[in-house]
Design a protein around this motif. Structure first.
Motif, PDB file in Angstrom:
ATOM      1  N   GLY A 193       0.820  -1.196   0.000  1.00 25.82           N
ATOM      2  CA  GLY A 193       0.000   0.000   0.000  1.00 25.82           C
ATOM      3  C   GLY A 193       0.858   1.252   0.000  1.00 25.82           C
ATOM      4  N   GLY A 194       0.342   2.324  -0.599  1.00 23.29           N
ATOM      5  CA  GLY A 194       1.035   3.601  -0.587  1.00 23.29           C
ATOM      6  C   GLY A 194       2.168   3.730  -1.575  1.00 23.29           C
ATOM      7  N   ASN A 195       2.378   2.740  -2.447  1.00 23.65           N
ATOM      8  CA  ASN A 195       3.477   2.790  -3.406  1.00 23.65           C
ATOM      9  C   ASN A 195       3.081   3.340  -4.766  1.00 23.65           C
ATOM     10  N   PHE A 196       1.891   3.020  -5.235  1.00 21.67           N
ATOM     11  CA  PHE A 196       1.508   3.338  -6.605  1.00 21.67           C
ATOM     12  C   PHE A 196       0.322   4.291  -6.696  1.00 21.67           C
ATOM     13  N   GLY A 197      -0.448   4.401  -5.640  1.00 23.10           N
ATOM     14  CA  GLY A 197      -1.648   5.211  -5.632  1.00 23.10           C
ATOM     15  C   GLY A 197      -2.455   4.868  -4.399  1.00 23.10           C
ATOM     16  N   ILE A 198      -3.689   5.347  -4.361  1.00 18.82           N
ATOM     17  CA  ILE A 198      -4.546   5.092  -3.210  1.00 18.82           C
ATOM     18  C   ILE A 198      -5.769   4.291  -3.650  1.00 18.82           C
ATOM     19  N   VAL A 199      -5.892   3.091  -3.106  1.00 20.97           N
ATOM     20  CA  VAL A 199      -7.020   2.225  -3.445  1.00 20.97           C
ATOM     21  C   VAL A 199      -8.288   2.748  -2.778  1.00 20.97           C
ATOM     22  N   THR A 200      -9.359   2.834  -3.554  1.00 20.47           N
ATOM     23  CA  THR A 200     -10.634   3.321  -3.030  1.00 20.47           C
ATOM     24  C   THR A 200     -11.748   2.276  -3.092  1.00 20.47           C
ATOM     25  N   SER A 201     -11.502   1.167  -3.773  1.00 21.25           N
ATOM     26  CA  SER A 201     -12.489   0.081  -3.810  1.00 21.25           C
ATOM     27  C   SER A 201     -11.810  -1.178  -4.338  1.00 21.25           C
ATOM     28  N   ILE A 202     -12.233  -2.321  -3.812  1.00 19.39           N
ATOM     29  CA  ILE A 202     -11.722  -3.593  -4.307  1.00 19.39           C
ATOM     30  C   ILE A 202     -12.882  -4.578  -4.448  1.00 19.39           C
ATOM     31  N   VAL A 203     -12.707  -5.523  -5.342  1.00 20.55           N
ATOM     32  CA  VAL A 203     -13.657  -6.623  -5.496  1.00 20.55           C
ATOM     33  C   VAL A 203     -12.911  -7.915  -5.231  1.00 20.55           C
ATOM     34  N   LEU A 204     -13.443  -8.720  -4.301  1.00 23.47           N
ATOM     35  CA  LEU A 204     -12.812  -9.959  -3.872  1.00 23.47           C
ATOM     36  C   LEU A 204     -13.734 -11.144  -4.075  1.00 23.47           C
ATOM     37  N   LYS A 205     -13.157 -12.298  -4.360  1.00 23.76           N
ATOM     38  CA  LYS A 205     -13.913 -13.543  -4.292  1.00 23.76           C
ATOM     39  C   LYS A 205     -14.244 -13.837  -2.832  1.00 23.76           C
ATOM     40  N   VAL A 206     -15.417 -14.410  -2.616  1.00 25.60           N
ATOM     41  CA  VAL A 206     -15.770 -14.858  -1.270  1.00 25.60           C
ATOM     42  C   VAL A 206     -16.145 -16.334  -1.340  1.00 25.60           C
ATOM     43  N   TYR A 207     -16.179 -16.991  -0.179  1.00 28.39           N
ATOM     44  CA  TYR A 207     -16.293 -18.438  -0.129  1.00 28.39           C
ATOM     45  C   TYR A 207     -17.290 -18.853   0.956  1.00 28.39           C
ATOM     46  N   PRO A 208     -17.846 -20.059   0.834  1.00 23.61           N
ATOM     47  CA  PRO A 208     -18.754 -20.540   1.892  1.00 23.61           C
ATOM     48  C   PRO A 208     -18.035 -20.626   3.239  1.00 23.61           C
ATOM     49  N   ALA A 209     -18.726 -20.218   4.284  1.00 23.16           N
ATOM     50  CA  ALA A 209     -18.170 -20.278   5.650  1.00 23.16           C
ATOM     51  C   ALA A 209     -18.770 -21.490   6.346  1.00 23.16           C
ATOM     52  N   LYS A 210     -17.997 -22.543   6.456  1.00 23.52           N
ATOM     53  CA  LYS A 210     -18.473 -23.792   7.035  1.00 23.52           C
ATOM     54  C   LYS A 210     -17.892 -24.000   8.433  1.00 23.52           C
ATOM     55  N   PRO A 211     -18.599 -24.742   9.275  1.00 24.69           N
ATOM     56  CA  PRO A 211     -18.020 -25.081  10.583  1.00 24.69           C
ATOM     57  C   PRO A 211     -16.676 -25.789  10.405  1.00 24.69           C
ATOM     58  N   VAL A 212     -15.834 -25.687  11.409  1.00 25.89           N
ATOM     59  CA  VAL A 212     -14.478 -26.188  11.301  1.00 25.89           C
ATOM     60  C   VAL A 212     -14.045 -26.717  12.666  1.00 25.89           C
ATOM     61  N   THR A 213     -13.122 -27.650  12.655  1.00 27.92           N
ATOM     62  CA  THR A 213     -12.571 -28.130  13.925  1.00 27.92           C
ATOM     63  C   THR A 213     -11.458 -27.198  14.385  1.00 27.92           C
ATOM     64  N   TRP A 214     -11.640 -26.649  15.576  1.00 28.87           N
ATOM     65  CA  TRP A 214     -10.631 -25.793  16.193  1.00 28.87           C
ATOM     66  C   TRP A 214      -9.778 -26.636  17.131  1.00 28.87           C
ATOM     67  N   PHE A 215      -8.463 -26.450  17.071  1.00 31.86           N
ATOM     68  CA  PHE A 215      -7.601 -27.152  18.017  1.00 31.86           C
ATOM     69  C   PHE A 215      -6.636 -26.177  18.664  1.00 31.86           C
TER      70      PHE A 215
END
Length: 468
Positions: A193-215
């Motif tokens: 960030g801060g090297n080429f310009g100032i980002v004002t919006s981005i579009v990202l892929k999103v994914y299903p949020a599934k339960p998970v095993t925490w350890f």
């Protein structure tokens, strides 16, 4: 005179904070109080929209005021603020739109990682984010982005589809992987960030949020520490993409009772059942004598919260600390593991921490040259952090951390851009490896006057590179 210098002064817009006004002393600070406490910008512009960003850039250029860019304010070295500058702060730009049918989210740069996690989870979705709740999402993308989904879906920047950026002349650029700005898109995926310009919006892929095993497997210091490190490395070197983990190592004098946390922990997530996880984790569970073991199914939102709760330790709302890091392209050998153990065992600092990330998996599906994020082939990342208490000598603590980093350099490479370190001399190579020449060419194309510069910014390619 710069041919692109503004000939008329545009009016500043947005929420503007000047020295002496209410809120200035808080607004001038970044997350690390130590690196920002002596920095006093001339003014801070909290942009509300893209037009505010354009006006701020043009105003700064007309008045020859250096620019610093800030979203979450989590640059450890506080490169996003300075004395005698205009801070263009996009943290109040928080619009967010999710298109579940297309699997994308359009996000303004002020949205934090936790805000995006929460909004997406309401729709059963998630993103390839990190584990520090209030880091700005644009900063995470632009540095590459490490988090618990990296072994399944790659780095955060690998989910980037589009970005809107305001350049050094105040022009709006629409940047994708395949349009006329594809070189800038490449650079934005880990070029900082801060090297080429100032980002004002981005579009990202999103994914299903599934339960998970925490350890979370915890040990005290009356354990075979080196065996624990070796066992963790061996396990996650071979683990499939259903696993992600941190190995969290604190000094022997870590105040466990005060923070209700064990000093040695292997923690993370597994996309499978707790029963499967317990069977596969047997090599770790059988190393030493774990004091505490948690292996349970949780919702994805709870897993993200648990990462932060388990690893973050701050003694005040204005912590003073030093951070650095390095990549391990192969498992740390016994000599390196011994150095870590001896350092943490012998230090008098209660808050000296080495946090290892398990890399690999989908993060290695791309080559080092496919994006500006270079360290695709690394197996682990080592994050070094030391926080000092009131009255402790900061210089001594910083020297202690840098000594550990230097001693491990024969076994590691570079550093992660999201974890900058002013003590690194050849910072360009450390952050970008073999991608430095291409990044400097992109810088020359989009910011030849080096309008966006700071202590460890990317300089434009020199004229001699273009001479026959």
């Amino acid at each position: 005179m710069d041919e692109h210098k503004e000939t008329s002064c545009p009016k500043l817009t947005g929420r503007i904070v000047f020295p002496g006004e209410p809120g200035y002393n808080e607004a001038r600070l970044d997350a690390n109080f130590f690196t920002s406490k002596k920095r006093f910008p001339d003014l801070i512009v909290y942009c509300q929209n893209t037009r505010d960003v354009q006006n701020a850039i043009k105003w700064a250029r007309f008045h020859d005021v250096p620019i610093r860019v800030r979203s979450g304010g989590h640059n450890h070295e506080s490169f996003s603020t300075a004395t005698g500058v205009i801070v263009i702060d996009v943290s109040e730009m928080k619009q967010l739109h999710v298109d579940k049918s297309k699997g994308v989210a359009t996000v303004q740069p002020g949205v934090t990682g936790q805000e995006l996690y929460s909004k997406l989870f309401e729709q059963g979705l998630t993103h390839v984010g990190g584990t520090c709740a209030d880091v700005g999402i644009s900063g995470l993308v632009l540095t590459g982005g490490m988090g618990p989904l990296l072994r399944r879906h790659g780095m955060t920047c690998d989910s980037l589809l589009y970005l809107e950026m305001v350049d050094a002349n105040g022009r709006i650029l629409h940047v994708t992987k395949n349009n006329e700005h594809k070189d800038l898109f490449w650079a934005a995926c880990g070029g900082g960030g801060g090297n080429f310009g100032i980002v004002t919006s981005i579009v990202l892929k999103v994914y299903p949020a599934k339960p998970v095993t925490w350890f979370n497997i915890g040990w005290d210091w009356n354990q075979p520490v080196e065996e624990i490190i070796h066992a963790w490395q061996k396990f996650f070197l071979k683990a499939d993409r259903r696993w992600f983990s941190h190995l969290d190592l604190w000094s022997r004098c870590f105040p466990s009772q005060r923070f209700q946390k064990l000093p040695l922990k292997a923690l993370g997530v597994f996309w499978g059942t707790p029963e499967e996880a317990r069977r596969e984790l047997a090599p770790l569970l059988n190393t030493g004598r774990p004091v505490s073991t948690t292996i349970e199914m949780v919702g994805w939102d709870e897993a993200i919260e648990l990462f932060g709760e388990s690893t973050a330790v701050f003694t005040s709302s204005r912590p003073e600390y030093k951070s650095s890091g390095a990549f391990a392209l192969r498992p740390l050998p016994p000599q390196a593991v011994r150095i870590i153990r001896e350092t943490l065992q012998n230090t008098t600092s209660p808050l000296f921490n080495v946090l290892l990330f398990s890399l690999g998996g989908a993060a290695q599906d791309k080559s080092p040259a496919d994006t500006a994020y270079f360290y695709r082939e690394a197996e682990f990342f080592l994050l070094y952090n030391i926080e000092w208490l009131r009255g402790e000598n900061a210089d001594e603590r910083i020297c202690e951390l840098e000594t550990l980093r230097d001693r491990l350099l024969p076994f590691t490479e570079g550093d992660y851009l999201g974890n900058p370190d002013l003590c690194i001399d050849d910072y360009l190579t450390a952050y970008y490896g073999g991608n430095v020449p291409r990044l400097r060419h992109v810088k020359r194309k989009y910011d030849p006057g080096n309008v966006f510069h700071f202590e460890q910014s990317i300089p434009p390619a020199p004229d001699k590179w273009y001479q026959c």
